[in-house]
Design a protein around this motif. Sequence first.
Motif, mmCIF file in Angstrom:
data_model
loop_
_atom_site.group_PDB
_atom_site.id
_atom_site.type_symbol
_atom_site.label_atom_id
_atom_site.label_comp_id
_atom_site.label_asym_id
_atom_site.label_seq_id
_atom_site.Cartn_x
_atom_site.Cartn_y
_atom_site.Cartn_z
ATOM 1 N N GLU A 1 54.562 16.930 43.989
ATOM 2 C CA GLU A 1 55.155 16.322 42.807
ATOM 3 C C GLU A 1 56.395 17.089 42.374
ATOM 4 O OE1 GLU A 1 54.282 13.501 41.399
ATOM 5 O OE2 GLU A 1 52.515 13.148 42.647
ATOM 6 N N ASP B 1 53.508 20.064 35.881
ATOM 7 C CA ASP B 1 52.654 19.183 35.082
ATOM 8 C C ASP B 1 52.253 17.946 35.878
ATOM 9 O OD1 ASP B 1 52.337 20.535 32.600
ATOM 10 O OD2 ASP B 1 54.414 20.060 32.102
ATOM 11 N N SER B 2 53.221 17.342 36.581
ATOM 12 C CA SER B 2 52.916 16.168 37.407
ATOM 13 C C SER B 2 51.955 16.536 38.530
ATOM 14 C CB SER B 2 54.201 15.581 37.989
ATOM 15 O OG SER B 2 55.066 15.143 36.973
ATOM 16 N N ASP C 1 48.455 16.777 37.170
ATOM 17 C CA ASP C 1 47.901 15.436 36.947
ATOM 18 C C ASP C 1 47.456 14.817 38.269
ATOM 19 O OD1 ASP C 1 48.375 15.650 34.243
ATOM 20 O OD2 ASP C 1 50.286 14.550 34.311
ATOM 21 N N SER D 1 44.315 16.438 39.418
ATOM 22 C CA SER D 1 43.188 15.975 38.604
ATOM 23 C C SER D 1 42.644 14.656 39.137
ATOM 24 C CB SER D 1 43.628 15.824 37.148
ATOM 25 O OG SER D 1 42.562 15.371 36.347
ATOM 26 N N ARG D 2 43.544 13.728 39.487
ATOM 27 C CA ARG D 2 43.114 12.446 40.049
ATOM 28 C C ARG D 2 42.519 12.630 41.443
ATOM 29 N NH1 ARG D 2 48.202 11.138 37.845
ATOM 30 N NH2 ARG D 2 49.162 11.202 39.926
ATOM 31 N N LYS E 1 39.214 17.331 37.179
ATOM 32 C CA LYS E 1 39.863 18.098 36.113
ATOM 33 C C LYS E 1 39.687 19.604 36.286
ATOM 34 C CE LYS E 1 39.578 14.462 32.592
ATOM 35 N NZ LYS E 1 39.041 14.094 31.248
ATOM 36 N N ALA F 1 42.200 20.888 38.606
ATOM 37 C CA ALA F 1 43.525 20.769 37.993
ATOM 38 C C ALA F 1 43.773 21.951 37.059
ATOM 39 C CB ALA F 1 43.648 19.461 37.235
#
Length: 447
Positions: free
Chosen positions: A61, A65-66, A69, A72-73, A77, A80
Motif C-alpha cells: 500500500e 495506515d493503508s 487496513d 486487518s482485512r 485486527k 494489523a
Amino acid sequence: MHSLTLGTHTFDFDRTLLQCPGYSTKCFELAGLTPSDYFQFQRLSKHTRHHFSNGSMLDSEDSLDSAADAISRFAGKKDAKQFKKYMKRTSRLFHTASASFFPRTFRSPLDYLSPELFSALLKVKPLQTMHRFHASTFDDQRLQQMFDRYATYIGSSPYSTPATFSLISYLEWADGVYYTKGGNAAIADGLEKAALDLGVRFYKNTEVTEILVEQRRAVGIRTDKDTETADHIVLNGDLLTQFPSLVEESLRPRFTNRRAESTEASISAFVIMAALDTRLPQLKHHQVFFSSDYKKEFQELFAHNQYAAEPTIYISNSSYTDSSISPDGDNLFILINAPSLPGGVLTASEQAAYRDTIYDLLEEKGIFIRPHLVHEKIITPTNLAQDYYAFRGSIYGAASNRRRDAFLRPYNESADISRLSFTGGSTIREAAHLWSCSAAAKQPELF
C-alpha cells in the motif's frame, strides 16, 4: 546496472526495485550537481503483489495506515496492530543503526571496541534470527513469510540471518519503492555523464589484471593493454574473487586465499527474461509467488546447495510502469533463488527442465507465459561466475547467515596495503548505502 534487448523488449539485468533514492543522488549533491539533470525517479503506487500458496493475495500500500487496513482485512485486527508495533520496532532498528553503524568506515577490530557501539549493537537484535522475530510478531504465517523474504535482499536465509536486517522492511514499507525512468541502466548512464562532466576518464573494454604494490602501498594497476600509476585505488569488483586474483597472496597475509574460500556464499539466481507478445492483466510492476514450505526452500538452497523443488518466484514487469521500454508486450524478469556453485551448475537440458518447472508453477497460479513467448534468455549462477567474477556465482558475495559474516565483513580499507579501498557486496557496504538513505529520506509518520 545494464540492460539487455530481446527484439523490441528491453530488460534490466536486475529487479527494477529501488529503495532510498537518496543513495543515488547524494554523490551528485556532494559534487555540486543537480541529480535530476542525470536521471529521474518515480515512486510506485502499490508496487508489489504478494501471492501465497493457499491462493490468497496481499498488495503493498501507499501509506502505513493503508497497509495496516489491508493487513486487518487480510489477517485480522490483531496482526494489523502488530504491524504498527513492528514498524515502530524496525524504525528504531533503522535509526539506531543509522546513528551508530552506518556513518562509520571500519578499518580494524579497534573500530568495534566502543562502549557506545557495543550498546547500540545489543539494541539491533543481533542474537535473534529474522524468522524468530517475525514469528513472535505475527500470528499469520503468511505475514511471517512475507517479511522473512527481506533476508533475500542480502542473499541470506531468514532462519539464520540476524533480525537486525528486518530494518530493510522498514525502508520498503515506510519510505516506499521507486522506479528509475528508463530502468536501472539509466542510473549508470547518469553516473557516467556526471563523471564525464567532472573530467573523469573511462577506459572501456579494458581488463585490470594486477594491482601494483610497492612497499605495502598500492601504486597503480596493470591492464591487458597498459600500466597506469595511481595515488589511490578503489576495488569495486567482488572482493572474494578479485582481491586474490589481482594481488599476490604474500602481499595480503591478513586476507589469504583460504579465508576467501572459507566464506559462505550468498544465494545466486536462476533468471528467465521472457519477452511476451501481450500484456498480462494479472501482473503489477513487482510480484512474488511464495512457495508452500519456505523453511524447506532455504534448507535446499543453503544446507543442501541445490535448487528448490518448489521455489518462490519473483517477477519484475517494468513495462507495467514504463511501456516505452517494451512497447509490444510485457518484459518479464523472472527471478528464482538459486544455490551458489557448485550446486548451481546446470546443463543445458537441466536449465530447460527447471525453466519448464517455473512455467508450470506459474500456470497453476493463472500466469500463462508459453503461449505468448516471443523471446527468452536464461541466466544461471555459472553465467554470473564467468561473466562478472561473482564469488561462486553468488549475487551478494558473502551471505549473512553467520553473525561473523553479518557484522564482521571485510573492512573498507585493506589491512595490509595502504591506498587501497574496497566497496561492493562482500564488504561492510551497508554503511554508505543506508547512511545516505537516512540523511536524505524524511522520516515518515509512524501512526
